[in-house]
Structures are given as C-alpha cells and as structure tokens.
Write a protein that holds these residues in place. Sequence first.
Motif, mmCIF file in Angstrom:
data_model
loop_
_atom_site.group_PDB
_atom_site.id
_atom_site.type_symbol
_atom_site.label_atom_id
_atom_site.label_comp_id
_atom_site.label_asym_id
_atom_site.label_seq_id
_atom_site.Cartn_x
_atom_site.Cartn_y
_atom_site.Cartn_z
ATOM 1 N N LEU A 127 -47.891 -9.099 6.332
ATOM 2 C CA LEU A 127 -47.046 -10.283 6.533
ATOM 3 C C LEU A 127 -45.655 -10.063 5.947
ATOM 4 N N ASP A 128 -45.296 -8.808 5.655
ATOM 5 C CA ASP A 128 -43.991 -8.512 5.061
ATOM 6 C C ASP A 128 -42.868 -9.001 5.967
ATOM 7 N N GLY A 129 -41.988 -9.837 5.395
ATOM 8 C CA GLY A 129 -40.821 -10.303 6.129
ATOM 9 C C GLY A 129 -41.108 -11.325 7.201
ATOM 10 N N ASN A 130 -42.325 -11.808 7.322
ATOM 11 C CA ASN A 130 -42.648 -12.785 8.361
ATOM 12 C C ASN A 130 -42.000 -14.134 8.076
ATOM 13 N N VAL A 131 -41.769 -14.897 9.139
ATOM 14 C CA VAL A 131 -41.300 -16.277 9.032
ATOM 15 C C VAL A 131 -42.504 -17.175 9.287
ATOM 16 N N LEU A 132 -42.859 -17.977 8.290
ATOM 17 C CA LEU A 132 -44.033 -18.834 8.392
ATOM 18 C C LEU A 132 -43.637 -20.270 8.673
ATOM 19 N N ALA A 133 -44.439 -20.920 9.476
ATOM 20 C CA ALA A 133 -44.347 -22.370 9.650
ATOM 21 C C ALA A 133 -45.605 -22.960 9.019
ATOM 22 N N GLU A 172 -39.235 -9.180 1.985
ATOM 23 C CA GLU A 172 -39.516 -7.927 2.696
ATOM 24 C C GLU A 172 -40.834 -7.309 2.246
ATOM 25 N N GLU A 173 -41.193 -7.518 0.993
ATOM 26 C CA GLU A 173 -42.484 -7.066 0.488
ATOM 27 C C GLU A 173 -43.281 -8.297 0.073
ATOM 28 N N PHE A 174 -44.431 -8.480 0.706
ATOM 29 C CA PHE A 174 -45.294 -9.643 0.443
ATOM 30 C C PHE A 174 -46.715 -9.105 0.287
ATOM 31 N N PRO A 175 -46.996 -8.470 -0.859
ATOM 32 C CA PRO A 175 -48.258 -7.736 -1.000
ATOM 33 C C PRO A 175 -49.417 -8.638 -1.392
ATOM 34 N N GLY A 227 -42.124 -15.733 13.516
ATOM 35 C CA GLY A 227 -41.102 -14.703 13.629
ATOM 36 C C GLY A 227 -41.195 -13.754 12.459
ATOM 37 N N GLY A 228 -40.132 -12.982 12.275
ATOM 38 C CA GLY A 228 -40.122 -12.025 11.182
ATOM 39 C C GLY A 228 -38.763 -11.406 10.985
ATOM 40 N N MET A 229 -38.592 -10.766 9.831
ATOM 41 C CA MET A 229 -37.331 -10.147 9.445
ATOM 42 C C MET A 229 -37.532 -8.645 9.308
ATOM 43 N N VAL A 230 -36.553 -7.877 9.769
ATOM 44 C CA VAL A 230 -36.628 -6.424 9.699
ATOM 45 C C VAL A 230 -35.237 -5.879 9.417
ATOM 46 N N ARG A 231 -35.193 -4.764 8.719
ATOM 47 C CA ARG A 231 -33.903 -4.148 8.381
ATOM 48 C C ARG A 231 -33.308 -3.478 9.617
ATOM 49 N N SER A 232 -31.989 -3.556 9.726
ATOM 50 C CA SER A 232 -31.282 -2.965 10.864
ATOM 51 C C SER A 232 -30.003 -2.297 10.369
#
Length: 732
Positions: free
Chosen positions: A198-204, A273-276, A317-322
């Motif tokens: 679930l690293d970087g995910n957007v939760l509702a 970004e890290e959700f361990p 959704g989610g977040m990722v490095r670019s």
Amino acid sequence: MEFDFLPKLPSSNLDDRNFDDLVEECILRIPRYCQEWTDYNLSDPGITLIELFAWLTDRMLVRFNQVPRKNYVAFLELLGIRLQPPTPAQTNLTFYLTTDLPETYTVPAGVEVTSLRTENTPAITFSTDAPLVIGKPYLQHFLTSPTLEDTPQVLQERGTNIWTRQPNGMGGGDLSIFAEQPEPGNCFYLVLNSADTLDGNVLAVTFQGGAATPTGINPDRPPRNWEAWDGAAWKSVLLKEADDATKGFSFYEIAQQGGNPTQGADVILHLPEEFPVTSFTSYRGRWLRCSFVPSRLDRSGYTRPPRITGIAVRSIGGMVRSSHSTLSEEERLGISDGSAGQIFQVQSTPILERRENEYILVTPIGGLPQRWHEVTDFADSSPEDLHYTIDSLTGTIQFGPLIREPNQLKRQTQIRSKIQQPQPEDTRVQIAQLDRQLLEHQYGAVPPRGAEIRITAYRTGGGREGNVQGHTLQFLKSAVPYIASVDNFQSATSGSDGESLEQAVLRVPQMLRTRDRAVTAEDFEVLARMGGAGSVARVKCLPMTASSQAGTVNLLIVPQANPDGIIQGVGIAPEQFDLTPGLRQKILDYLDERRLLGVQVHLQQPEYVGVSVQTEIALEPAYQNPFAEAEIINRLKIALYQFLNPLTGGLDGNGWAFGRPLYTSDIVALMQQMIGVRYLGAVLLFPIRKQGDTWRRQPAPEPAIDPGLNGAICSWGDDRLRSNHVINVIAR
C-alpha cells in the motif's frame, strides 16, 4: 597523433577583441599621446601603421592568448574529463482511478505526464520511475487509546469484529471514537492489511456517523490530526481540509444539505511512500491514527465524542516518484563496418544517467543479440571485453579504439633491422605481422562487420526548467486505462542544467586533490557535490563537537532549485530545497564507495528561517510617477528575494551563509544601492518559522533574525502566509 577516442570539450575565446576593436582603441588613444595628430583618414600613413599593428596584434591574440586555455582543455581531455549532463528534476505524481476496481491495479513505469503547453512555453514532460501498485486494503483492527504516544502501549479494540463481518465493513455497530469526556490526546487507530503493498496509495476511508450527535467543534477547523506510520515516524496524511467530507466527524455539510450521516462520508488520505507492516503491542498491520489535537487558532474542542456506526476503506489512487525525462525505446543506431573505434549517434540528446534496462545490443549476422556494457573509458578494456562509452551531452556512442603503442622503440628497431636483412618471403611476412602486433593494441572488442547496433532504451531531458511548481503536471501524454486524473502536489526539485567548461575547469582541481577518496572535511564536501551530479548547490561539513559521535560525518546539503521565481518577484519556497529521498540515497551511495572504512555519513538539510521585510521608501523627484514607482518597488522586491536566499543570497551572492543572522542594517545597505531611492524609513523584519508541517509568520518584528548554527535565511511570497515583502512609498 589524433586522439579521436577522447572526449571533446569546447574551447573558449579568452580575448574576444577583433581587428576593428583594436583599431578603434588605438584611434581613441591618439589625442592623449599626440594631440597634434588630427587627420584620421584612411589615406594617412599613421592610420596605415595602426591598421598594420592591429592586424599583427589580432594574430598574436589568436595564437598566444588562447594557448594556456587550450593546453588546459587538452589536459582535461587526456584525463578523460567529460562535461556533466543536465540533471532531471524529480517530484511525486499522484494518479486517481476512475472507479473502485475489484482487483489490485498496477500503473506501469514510464507513464508520461506533461504540463500545459502555451504559445510561449513548451510542455514539460515527466515520466514515472517505477510501477505504481494500487492495492486492495481491508480494515483489520479498530483500536482506541486515551493518550497520544509515538509507540502505542495502551490499546483497546473496538467493534472491528462487528464491522469486518459486513461485506463492505459498514453497519452493525455504534461506537464513540474518543472518550465520553473527550480530552486532547484521545486517538483511535485503523490497522489495515492487504495482500499487496500500500506504499504511496491514496485511501478513501468512509465513515458512517450516528444520527443527531453534535460534537461542539468548528467544522471548518476540526481539532483532529490524521497520521500514518512510515516505519520511523508518524507522517501527516491529510493534504487539505477539503479532503475530509466528515468535517471532523461532525457531518456538518451532510446535515446542512438535509442528508443523513448514516449514509457515510469519505476522508481522503495520501499514504507515505513507505507504509510498512509494523507490530505495536500484539497487533500487526499498517497503521493509521486520528488524534484529538486542539487547533492553535481555534481552541474549541469536542464537547461530546463523535459516534461512528461503520468504517470502510478502499484505494482510489496512488503516488509514485517521477523525473523530468522522455523515454526512447528500441532505437536502431546503424550497422558495424568491422573497424575499430566506430562512432554512432542517438537521435535525441542529452542522455540522462543510464538505468539497468538501458544498454546497447549488438546482433551479428545470423547470430543472437549480445548485451554490451558501458564503461567510462577503455583504459582497462581488453580486446575481448564487450565495452562502449557514451558521451551524455552529445549522444555519441563509441566502441573500442585501436592504439599504436609508442613505448617499444628499441624492439621496433630490432624487428625492422631483421626485415631489412635478406630473409625468405614467409619469414618477412611473419616479422611484419609481429611488428604490427607490438605497435598496436586494441582496447575493447569491435562489433563484427555487418552486425546491427541498437540501444534498448534511453532517457532525455533534465535541466533547470524541470523545477516546475506544484499542480503543474496534470495532463497524460497518452491515455492510461482506469486513470481519471493526475497531479503533482509538490514542486519538482533537484533539476540543474548541464555543466559548462568553466565549471569543469573549477571541478577538476578539486577532483585531483581528493583523488576520489573522502578523508578531510573538504573532501566530503567536494565529493558530496560530485555525487549529486549537478543536483547539489551547496555542501557544508559540520565540525565535530563534544556531543558528536566518533566516526560520524554530518553534511548539510542544499539542493539546486529553479531561480526563475526570484526574477518573477515571488522568491523560492523552502520546499524546493527539500533533500528528497532519491537525492539523499544517490549522494550516500556515491560517498559509500569513497569513505574510509568505519566512517558513517549522515545527510541533513539546513534549518531554514523565512523573512518578510516591511519598510517605507521615498523617491527622488525625477522618479515620482506611477510607472517609475512600480518599477522601483518591483526591483527592490527582486533584490530582497535574491539577497535573502540560500542559493543567491548573502554578501557574496553565493548563498546565505550558514548560521549568519540577518540584521536590519543588511536591508538598509541593500536598498540604499537602488537608483531612485531618496529616503528609507523603518525596516521591520518578521521571522517565519516552521512548526510541525506548517510555516507560521510571527506577528511581532525582531531587530535581528538568527537562523541558528546550522540554519539559513530564505524568503518567498505567499499571500496566505503573509510572507511577501511589503514596500510602501511615502511622500517626502
């Protein structure tokens, strides 16, 4: 001898005066040395002599004045020095799904997102650096605690078994999330789990509220705080208040619209970004918490605990490095002719630093593709090594050269003497072949004749233009299934232009002095800047103190940022100087190969302190008109943003000195240099300091602002924060 396998650096013109400039300069000196000479016609013999000597001087400048620099550039070429290519800016992109998908969804790496293209500015393209996995979370535990602790110790499980029995986690319970008499520090935890990351995910997170349960809070500023555990600390995960449709569990808007709170409302959380997976007490999972924290602006709190009848979670959704780059794949470079030192050219330049899946493939006629490996030079390459070099700036790809060795003169003389003596024809041929073998050496293998040369992938881009502001990258270059929208909530940072020859000239003495080993404090500063590959603007090695740990080196890092905001009169926000995880790891990896065994390197960023300047000025009579007044105020603000800046500020213009306080006299001295300013009134300095995750402007001015021993002064314009510089014009 032509060293065509060496990198080619541009040469510079040390003295750009030409023939006409020299003649004009001589004529201007005539009245000083010979006042009687008044005839400057071209037919005058004196003018003829001036033109003759000007021509001779021009030739001397061309031949002599450039010799030292050309020799130095040639020396750099012999060392194998290459100009560093542009560095791509980096930021996080957040993708949102069109709908809730039944299974885990992966956004592939290399998805390109652009900014808006206008008539004056081209679109800036960013591409994702890794795949984005949008998982399927589920609620495993709902826990409450009376106190707020970094490591939860006292936890009570509440209603999870009731909600998890329902298909969607809703209904079946009615619980208060805080104590019956809510107190600051009350909190509850949502322990999530998932079969995928679930690293970087957007939760509702959907909450169903109890009907007719007023909580007594201000719904516009609810006294609660959402956080997530990233493995080391609790990170804030609610980007803005508009993402909380429950209004702090008051369900205010639902009630105002005549709705029923039991229908549910969403809280949108952007996970780190890290959700361990982490264990606290006897519970294991991925941890979210919401705590009762009274607002500093509004002290009103919960008079009654909010009541919840159901909770459900889903990823939207989610977040990722670019990075600022454009990907080119499977490009055919050409066909080998079988000769040594072949050169091929890619279509797009400059080329960014290569990744694991970016390399050259050589396919012989009727054979299988061979993977070749990139090296910095051919010094250690044998004739069997499948090596090549790439010039990142020019996009030139070269294979191993054939070099004639000049160090066997005695052996050459002996062989040639034997050739000249009467010998059978076969012996003479063998001696000639041996002669060539001794005189020539192949560095690196040569692609066989007729082999196809292609590059699997490479990325182009980089540069200072990539340091775009937040909410700029919102357009998908090509459609991606199930993706509704994309955005960058943070500004892009660490983008820098390619290295110039002058910068390389300054870099080489430092490189030769350190010899690629970090021993002294200066060595660590130089190598940390090199490790950043153009993304690091300033480095300071902190001195050892009594409390410092032995064998530890602490470095202050100031990344590169786009200075265009200074010219635009808005400054550079401190978020653009954040030391990103990618840049941090890049520097640490570089230093790890060059530090002494047992030395630990810690990177940190300065403690930035913002400044808002407020003053009054009176203008000279000649400039007392609306147009001049507006221009002078604009120039003063630009000068302030430039002076109060970690990159361009300070007395020397090389960045505000670490630990140096700001005094009102500094602002007075700066503004007195502006043309048109006749009188300067009182100068007020308002400090802006970071408290938690937010910046706050102090209401009262200070005579001097001390950023601390490891701090630096900065300034930027933000209307909501009131960090802008205020300059009023008064009549005198």
